[in-house]
Design an enzyme around this catalytic site. Sequence first.
Site, short mmCIF file in Angstrom:
data_model
loop_
_atom_site.label_atom_id
_atom_site.label_comp_id
_atom_site.label_asym_id
_atom_site.label_seq_id
_atom_site.Cartn_x
_atom_site.Cartn_y
_atom_site.Cartn_z
N GLY A 189 0.83 -1.21 0.00
CA GLY A 189 0.00 0.00 0.00
C GLY A 189 0.86 1.25 0.00
O GLY A 189 0.56 2.24 -0.67
N TRP A 197 2.41 1.68 -3.42
CA TRP A 197 1.41 2.12 -4.40
C TRP A 197 1.47 3.66 -4.58
O TRP A 197 1.25 4.17 -5.66
CB TRP A 197 0.01 1.71 -3.92
CG TRP A 197 -1.09 2.25 -4.77
CD1 TRP A 197 -1.60 1.71 -5.92
CD2 TRP A 197 -1.85 3.45 -4.56
NE1 TRP A 197 -2.61 2.48 -6.43
CE2 TRP A 197 -2.78 3.57 -5.61
CE3 TRP A 197 -1.82 4.44 -3.58
CZ2 TRP A 197 -3.67 4.62 -5.70
CZ3 TRP A 197 -2.71 5.50 -3.67
CH2 TRP A 197 -3.62 5.58 -4.72
N HIS A 198 1.82 4.36 -3.49
CA HIS A 198 1.82 5.82 -3.55
C HIS A 198 2.94 6.36 -4.41
O HIS A 198 2.88 7.50 -4.88
CB HIS A 198 1.91 6.41 -2.14
CG HIS A 198 0.63 6.31 -1.39
ND1 HIS A 198 0.26 5.18 -0.70
CD2 HIS A 198 -0.39 7.20 -1.25
CE1 HIS A 198 -0.93 5.38 -0.16
NE2 HIS A 198 -1.35 6.58 -0.47
N GLY A 199 3.99 5.60 -4.62
CA GLY A 199 5.05 6.13 -5.47
C GLY A 199 6.33 5.33 -5.35
O GLY A 199 6.49 4.50 -4.44
N PHE A 233 0.28 10.59 -7.19
CA PHE A 233 0.29 9.16 -6.88
C PHE A 233 -0.44 8.38 -7.96
O PHE A 233 -0.71 7.24 -7.84
CB PHE A 233 -0.34 8.89 -5.51
CG PHE A 233 0.27 9.74 -4.42
CD1 PHE A 233 1.65 9.88 -4.33
CD2 PHE A 233 -0.52 10.42 -3.52
CE1 PHE A 233 2.22 10.67 -3.36
CE2 PHE A 233 0.04 11.21 -2.52
CZ PHE A 233 1.41 11.33 -2.45
#
Lengths: 346, 489
Positions: free
Chosen positions: B318, B321-323, B489
């Site tokens: 998770g 996933w943001h970067g 993102f």
Amino acid sequence: MRRYAALLLLVSLGPLWTTEVWFRIHPQAFYFRPWEYFDDLAYRTDDLTAEWDGMEYGDRTRDNLFLHQEGRKTRVTTDPGGFRSIPRVAAIYPVVMHGESNLFGSGCGDSETLPWKLSDRLGLPVFNASRVDLYAFLGRKSMPRPTWVVDCVIESWLDARFDISLVGQRTEKLKYPTESAWTAENAVPVERYRFQNLLGRWCRGLWKDLGELHQAGYDPGRLARVDFQPYRRTSRDLEEPIRLIVKRKKWMDRHGIRYLFIPLPSKWVIEGPGVDPFTSNYTRELVERLRREGVPSIDLDPAFRAQAGKLKLFYDYDTHLNAAGFDLAAGEISDFLRGQDLSKGR
Amino acid sequence: MLFTSYAFIVLFFPVVAILFRGFARWGFRAAGTWLLLSSLFFYGYAFPAFLPVLLLSIVFNYLMGWSIVRFRGKGSGLLLAAGVTINLAALGYFKYARFLADTFRPAWTLRWHLDAVALPLGISFFTFTQIAFLVDARRGLVRDLHPVRYALFVSYFPHLIAGPILHHREMTDQFKDPGRYRPRAENLAAGATVFIAGLFKKICLADPLAVYVTPAFQAGQPPGFWGAWVGALSYSFQLYFDFSGYCDMATGLSLLLGFRLPMNFNSPYRALNIADFWRRWHMTLSRFLRDYLYIPLGGGRRGSGRKILNVAVTMLLGGLWHGANWTFVLWGGLHGAYLMVHQLWSQFAVRRGWDRTKPSEIGRALSVAVTFLAVLVGWVVFRAPNIDTAWVVLRGMAGRNGVETVGGLGGVLWIRLALSGVLVWFAPNISQWMRAMNPYLDPTVPPARWQADLAWRPSWGWWLWAALLFWVAWVSAASVPSTFLYYQF
């Protein structure tokens, strides 16, 4: 519910759409001055004529909303190259006048500008080359060299920091013409007609008005004057302007052009209270020194001082000369030029 | 095109909405096609080069989903694996290729060099949305395979760039419902009000805090005690108002068109523990991670040891996933650790027989404070450009970089922070405020006692507030609107 929704959409989107349409129909309503409009819009949009037929207000009080406003209807037009309209168009101009916003005729209609009035008095074509780089302008292929170049610079600009190359330059962003004044980018500055920007401007203006009124004890008669930009000259303020003007005269000599330099009277010096003696006599000293260096120059201050009590020679909330001021200046300049050979160069 | 931009609010959305209403009399075929074209225009307007990526992704996933439904039980698992792998490979290429190359090149002494790959806007969101669709197709939850409805579900402009992350059935059921195409004053009133609330949050609450955040996170300039705390607090509020403001705008826009989106925020800083925080923050991402990662990994069904491992894996992914940055991995890992501690603490409390269902007011306040502090530390790692900077800011918060005078920070800052705190901890959220006309797919959140009187209703008072908030936000807006933080993102 229906009324809530309809009114909310109306009150939020309504003004935005209205100003959008208003701007499309009458963009001049969103500009303070013609040349803002020309810079921002007219010359960047192919199908928009460079013509202003609207209201102008005091230059020094543009941040106010209601106070110190001197609305005047003006008609300002330029040729396709971006140069202010003149009464006599010719292939060769015996006189080209060069200068800053005063020479462009900030606040004046076309026929009130100095070159227009001088042209009428001389009965000859006089080109208004205000707000351009002079050397670039004289290098234009389409413009044969004139007999005379008359440089007009407001006296308040002439000090130790004076830079003659900046006279006539508009903004750093937008360089002025050589062959053509403008670059068509088809850019419409959205900030001009966003309702929130207008609203912000009105709010700031109203706040400033209220602040000034509060300081004056809510007595409009006691409002502080805003029509002057006071300054004080010293002997150091003579040297740099003289050096640069003499240098320009020599350049003109080398290119067979006659040169005349005119310091335009400053409102502060002519009308301002408590001007010190040196500042008051600065123009006379400058003109005398220039003449001794071989640069023809005219001191307009005596004529302006003589008329100051009888005529309004400047705008009320503006440091620019008005039509009467230009009329007086044109009389003095034409008297000088009539005694000169206007037909050919040196 | 940003929701806060002049072009969007004054031109794009009104034209789309008015013509949508016009086409709506012919049902989904006309109105849905119009919405789809508008959504593609919305996406391609600023970055036309990315439009083919979106279109390719939609066509590929539609065909995969169609095949999975069509051949259910006969190799559909293989199709699902292929679909998910290709989606993740595409996401990996655009988002993580450079990161992986830079990470492993020194270790493996790789000679090749990978140039920066432009990141298509919203790729994380539309990829996850479609992975969920493929999994749902395999689970037999997909009943509607209308190609235009599918394309619209993915590209629907209110959610396309930064979520919420939708389930296929949530939207297609609404797109099919003829009742949605009838104009309703309730939707207009609530939609416009929620949109304005979001606009205000973004422009007047989130954007002004940015100036206090940047100095604290500048590399090479260790912030002092107050500077670090101000930077961390400001970022916590900025991120919340920015993202929840975006979600409110998306919800409002969708409601103006007649469709409801799921809720994405439920006052996350009021969470009593870290698990509660993740049930309130970016709820649709949490839902995705739970339904499509944590539960398939085994969830909590295989013992507490495996549960903790599953939580850790889910949170690490998770975070990633943001970067493509180690700070996001660390942030995910940190939240994984928080959740493990919370899990162990809960087990400990159960063993001791403590009743945690009705905490006292002081207990609640303490729980909220501790949870917020943990989240705050996480945001420092999340915001920092690298782990070194994050460490410097955390040291500053601990007073290890010295304590400067407070006077230099300015009074406006404290007013902003205080106002943000009041809104975050005490004001009703959109679901509570708008419960008379629930703007979400989810059920409304019951308000606290003192919030009950603040419920919205179509009255002159609330109309005046909404109009005032709109104009305050509009007048405060910069000439060039700032982008949303979650767009990256």
